[in-house]
Motif scaffolding. Structure first.
Motif, PDB file in Angstrom:
ATOM      1  N   VAL A  16      33.819  44.526  30.486  1.00 33.09           N
ATOM      2  CA  VAL A  16      34.062  44.461  32.026  1.00 33.09           C
ATOM      3  C   VAL A  16      35.595  44.535  31.861  1.00 33.09           C
ATOM      4  CG1 VAL A  16      34.092  43.281  34.279  1.00 33.09           C
ATOM      5  CG2 VAL A  16      31.958  43.594  32.891  1.00 33.09           C
ATOM      6  N   GLY A  17      36.253  43.677  31.095  1.00 30.51           N
ATOM      7  CA  GLY A  17      37.630  43.765  31.052  1.00 30.51           C
ATOM      8  C   GLY A  17      38.306  42.990  32.155  1.00 30.51           C
ATOM      9  N   ARG A  18      39.650  43.193  32.308  1.00 27.66           N
ATOM     10  CA  ARG A  18      40.413  42.198  33.378  1.00 27.66           C
ATOM     11  C   ARG A  18      40.436  42.869  34.626  1.00 27.66           C
ATOM     12  NH1 ARG A  18      45.718  42.481  29.150  1.00 27.66           N
ATOM     13  NH2 ARG A  18      44.986  40.774  28.161  1.00 27.66           N
ATOM     14  N   LYS A  19      39.845  44.355  35.064  1.00 30.75           N
ATOM     15  CA  LYS A  19      39.554  44.778  36.230  1.00 30.75           C
ATOM     16  C   LYS A  19      38.206  44.482  36.727  1.00 30.75           C
ATOM     17  CE  LYS A  19      43.164  48.455  35.324  1.00 30.75           C
ATOM     18  NZ  LYS A  19      43.245  49.830  35.367  1.00 30.75           N
ATOM     19  N   ARG A  20      38.109  43.480  37.407  1.00 27.75           N
ATOM     20  CA  ARG A  20      36.558  43.084  37.682  1.00 27.75           C
ATOM     21  C   ARG A  20      36.234  44.008  38.915  1.00 27.75           C
ATOM     22  NH1 ARG A  20      34.755  39.884  34.223  1.00 27.75           N
ATOM     23  NH2 ARG A  20      35.959  38.103  33.761  1.00 27.75           N
ATOM     24  N   GLY A  21      34.863  44.314  38.639  1.00 28.85           N
ATOM     25  CA  GLY A  21      34.449  45.316  39.695  1.00 28.85           C
ATOM     26  C   GLY A  21      34.307  46.759  39.252  1.00 28.85           C
ATOM     27  N   VAL A  22      34.878  47.082  38.191  1.00 31.28           N
ATOM     28  CA  VAL A  22      34.895  48.491  37.591  1.00 31.28           C
ATOM     29  C   VAL A  22      33.655  48.927  36.880  1.00 31.28           C
ATOM     30  CG1 VAL A  22      35.924  49.905  35.813  1.00 31.28           C
ATOM     31  CG2 VAL A  22      37.404  48.506  37.122  1.00 31.28           C
ATOM     32  N   LEU A  23      33.199  48.155  36.080  1.00 32.40           N
ATOM     33  CA  LEU A  23      31.615  47.923  35.809  1.00 32.40           C
ATOM     34  C   LEU A  23      30.653  47.102  36.266  1.00 32.40           C
ATOM     35  CD1 LEU A  23      32.481  48.514  31.866  1.00 32.40           C
ATOM     36  CD2 LEU A  23      31.879  50.383  33.387  1.00 32.40           C
ATOM     37  N   THR A  24      29.504  47.829  36.518  1.00 28.52           N
ATOM     38  CA  THR A  24      28.500  47.080  37.259  1.00 28.52           C
ATOM     39  C   THR A  24      27.053  47.211  36.543  1.00 28.52           C
ATOM     40  OG1 THR A  24      27.691  48.613  38.662  1.00 28.52           O
ATOM     41  CG2 THR A  24      29.392  47.416  39.422  1.00 28.52           C
ATOM     42  N   ASP A  25      26.313  45.913  36.535  1.00 32.95           N
ATOM     43  CA  ASP A  25      25.034  45.979  35.808  1.00 32.95           C
ATOM     44  C   ASP A  25      25.385  46.012  34.356  1.00 32.95           C
ATOM     45  OD1 ASP A  25      23.734  45.950  38.283  1.00 32.95           O
ATOM     46  OD2 ASP A  25      23.887  48.046  38.512  1.00 32.95           O
ATOM     47  N   THR A  26      26.028  45.151  33.811  1.00 28.02           N
ATOM     48  CA  THR A  26      26.342  45.469  32.337  1.00 28.02           C
ATOM     49  C   THR A  26      25.378  44.469  31.730  1.00 28.02           C
ATOM     50  OG1 THR A  26      27.892  43.246  32.628  1.00 28.02           O
ATOM     51  CG2 THR A  26      28.896  45.262  32.679  1.00 28.02           C
ATOM     52  N   THR A  27      25.115  44.875  30.467  1.00 29.98           N
ATOM     53  CA  THR A  27      24.051  44.391  29.552  1.00 29.98           C
ATOM     54  C   THR A  27      24.729  44.581  28.160  1.00 29.98           C
ATOM     55  OG1 THR A  27      21.680  43.979  29.032  1.00 29.98           O
ATOM     56  CG2 THR A  27      22.645  46.422  29.527  1.00 29.98           C
ATOM     57  N   ALA A  28      24.169  43.614  27.179  1.00 30.87           N
ATOM     58  CA  ALA A  28      24.479  43.611  25.950  1.00 30.87           C
ATOM     59  C   ALA A  28      23.052  43.677  25.114  1.00 30.87           C
ATOM     60  CB  ALA A  28      25.617  42.530  25.596  1.00 30.87           C
ATOM     61  N   LEU A  29      22.828  44.525  24.331  1.00 35.07           N
ATOM     62  CA  LEU A  29      21.717  44.513  23.405  1.00 35.07           C
ATOM     63  C   LEU A  29      22.120  44.246  22.096  1.00 35.07           C
ATOM     64  CD1 LEU A  29      20.539  47.830  25.235  1.00 35.07           C
ATOM     65  CD2 LEU A  29      19.926  45.559  25.733  1.00 35.07           C
ATOM     66  N   PRO A  30      21.475  43.398  21.412  1.00 37.18           N
ATOM     67  CA  PRO A  30      21.693  43.037  20.027  1.00 37.18           C
ATOM     68  C   PRO A  30      20.970  44.194  19.227  1.00 37.18           C
ATOM     69  CG  PRO A  30      20.198  41.455  20.722  1.00 37.18           C
ATOM     70  CD  PRO A  30      20.480  42.320  22.009  1.00 37.18           C
ATOM     71  N   VAL A  31      21.438  44.542  18.013  1.00 35.61           N
ATOM     72  CA  VAL A  31      20.935  45.595  17.007  1.00 35.61           C
ATOM     73  C   VAL A  31      21.241  45.040  15.572  1.00 35.61           C
ATOM     74  CG1 VAL A  31      20.860  47.843  16.344  1.00 35.61           C
ATOM     75  CG2 VAL A  31      21.527  47.360  18.608  1.00 35.61           C
ATOM     76  N   PRO A  32      20.268  44.339  15.305  1.00 34.51           N
ATOM     77  CA  PRO A  32      20.444  43.850  13.711  1.00 34.51           C
ATOM     78  C   PRO A  32      20.354  45.070  12.635  1.00 34.51           C
ATOM     79  CG  PRO A  32      18.369  43.617  14.692  1.00 34.51           C
ATOM     80  CD  PRO A  32      19.082  44.281  15.797  1.00 34.51           C
ATOM     81  N   LEU A  33      21.493  45.111  11.950  1.00 34.78           N
ATOM     82  CA  LEU A  33      21.463  46.240  10.950  1.00 34.78           C
ATOM     83  C   LEU A  33      21.393  45.395   9.633  1.00 34.78           C
ATOM     84  CD1 LEU A  33      24.506  47.926  12.147  1.00 34.78           C
ATOM     85  CD2 LEU A  33      22.009  48.535  12.770  1.00 34.78           C
ATOM     86  N   ARG A  34      20.997  46.194   8.559  1.00 36.11           N
ATOM     87  CA  ARG A  34      20.951  45.735   7.236  1.00 36.11           C
ATOM     88  C   ARG A  34      21.057  46.786   6.184  1.00 36.11           C
ATOM     89  NH1 ARG A  34      16.348  46.994   4.905  1.00 36.11           N
ATOM     90  NH2 ARG A  34      14.417  46.993   5.959  1.00 36.11           N
ATOM     91  N   PHE A  35      21.737  46.607   5.059  1.00 35.12           N
ATOM     92  CA  PHE A  35      22.195  47.672   4.154  1.00 35.12           C
ATOM     93  C   PHE A  35      22.014  47.251   2.868  1.00 35.12           C
ATOM     94  CE2 PHE A  35      24.459  48.418   7.904  1.00 35.12           C
ATOM     95  CZ  PHE A  35      24.228  49.544   8.298  1.00 35.12           C
ATOM     96  N   THR A  36      21.340  47.894   1.959  1.00 34.74           N
ATOM     97  CA  THR A  36      20.837  47.472   0.378  1.00 34.74           C
ATOM     98  C   THR A  36      21.684  48.355  -0.335  1.00 34.74           C
ATOM     99  OG1 THR A  36      18.870  48.479   0.415  1.00 34.74           O
ATOM    100  CG2 THR A  36      19.029  46.297   1.074  1.00 34.74           C
ATOM    101  N   SER A  37      22.449  49.412  -0.001  1.00 32.53           N
ATOM    102  CA  SER A  37      23.517  50.029  -0.763  1.00 32.53           C
ATOM    103  C   SER A  37      24.980  50.047  -0.446  1.00 32.53           C
ATOM    104  CB  SER A  37      22.866  51.525  -1.206  1.00 32.53           C
ATOM    105  OG  SER A  37      23.182  52.320   0.047  1.00 32.53           O
ATOM    106  N   PRO A  38      25.714  50.140  -1.251  1.00 32.21           N
ATOM    107  CA  PRO A  38      27.410  50.152  -0.721  1.00 32.21           C
ATOM    108  C   PRO A  38      27.358  51.503  -0.055  1.00 32.21           C
ATOM    109  CG  PRO A  38      27.224  49.535  -3.180  1.00 32.21           C
ATOM    110  CD  PRO A  38      25.841  49.761  -2.672  1.00 32.21           C
ATOM    111  N   GLU A  39      26.889  52.387  -0.375  1.00 33.27           N
ATOM    112  CA  GLU A  39      26.946  53.652   0.246  1.00 33.27           C
ATOM    113  C   GLU A  39      26.564  53.744   1.656  1.00 33.27           C
ATOM    114  OE1 GLU A  39      27.132  53.935  -4.145  1.00 33.27           O
ATOM    115  OE2 GLU A  39      25.534  53.378  -2.646  1.00 33.27           O
ATOM    116  N   ASP A  40      25.461  53.339   1.800  1.00 30.06           N
ATOM    117  CA  ASP A  40      25.133  53.166   3.260  1.00 30.06           C
ATOM    118  C   ASP A  40      25.642  52.352   4.086  1.00 30.06           C
ATOM    119  OD1 ASP A  40      22.936  54.827   2.532  1.00 30.06           O
ATOM    120  OD2 ASP A  40      21.441  53.443   2.227  1.00 30.06           O
ATOM    121  N   ALA A  41      26.167  51.129   3.378  1.00 30.74           N
ATOM    122  CA  ALA A  41      27.042  50.049   4.064  1.00 30.74           C
ATOM    123  C   ALA A  41      28.288  50.800   4.604  1.00 30.74           C
ATOM    124  CB  ALA A  41      27.171  48.814   3.391  1.00 30.74           C
ATOM    125  N   ALA A  42      28.937  51.648   4.007  1.00 27.81           N
ATOM    126  CA  ALA A  42      30.247  52.050   4.002  1.00 27.81           C
ATOM    127  C   ALA A  42      30.304  52.985   5.392  1.00 27.81           C
ATOM    128  CB  ALA A  42      30.738  52.898   2.826  1.00 27.81           C
TER     129      ALA A  42
END
Length: 94
Positions: A16-42
């Motif tokens: 939303v930042g400093r300008k209140r009212g610019v974005l409405t109905d904000t939500t944040a969704l967690p997405v767990p990630l896992r990698f088992t190779s350095p190439e994929d992690a990169a």
């Protein structure tokens, strides 16, 4: 897996930042990630991207880091896990 809602709330507040009212109905969704190779992690984690040499760490530390990563990869013991947050919000057209 428990969801830490305060982290999502913090992320939503940041988009939303400093300008209140610019974005409405904000939500944040967690997405767990896992990698088992350095190439994929990169793909999503800059420290595992060998093309970033010199950008994140001094050359000596970079070389030591990747020597350790390469040993772990050879042993099949690489694991990078973290939570990425996807933040969404609406913009009023009025």
């Amino acid at each position: 897996m428990p969801v830490l809602t305060s982290q999502g709330s913090d992320a939503a507040k940041k988009i939303v930042g400093r300008k209140r009212g610019v974005l409405t109905d904000t939500t944040a969704l967690p997405v767990p990630l896992r990698f088992t190779s350095p190439e994929d992690a990169a793909v999503v984690s800059a420290p595992f991207n060998r093309d970033m040499k010199g950008d994140l760490l001094p050359a000596e530390l970079f070389d030591r880091f990747f020597a350790s990563v390469d040993r772990s990869a050879a042993q099949g013991t690489v694991l990078l896990a973290f939570t990425m947050w996807i933040c969404l919000g609406g913009v009023s057209l009025a």
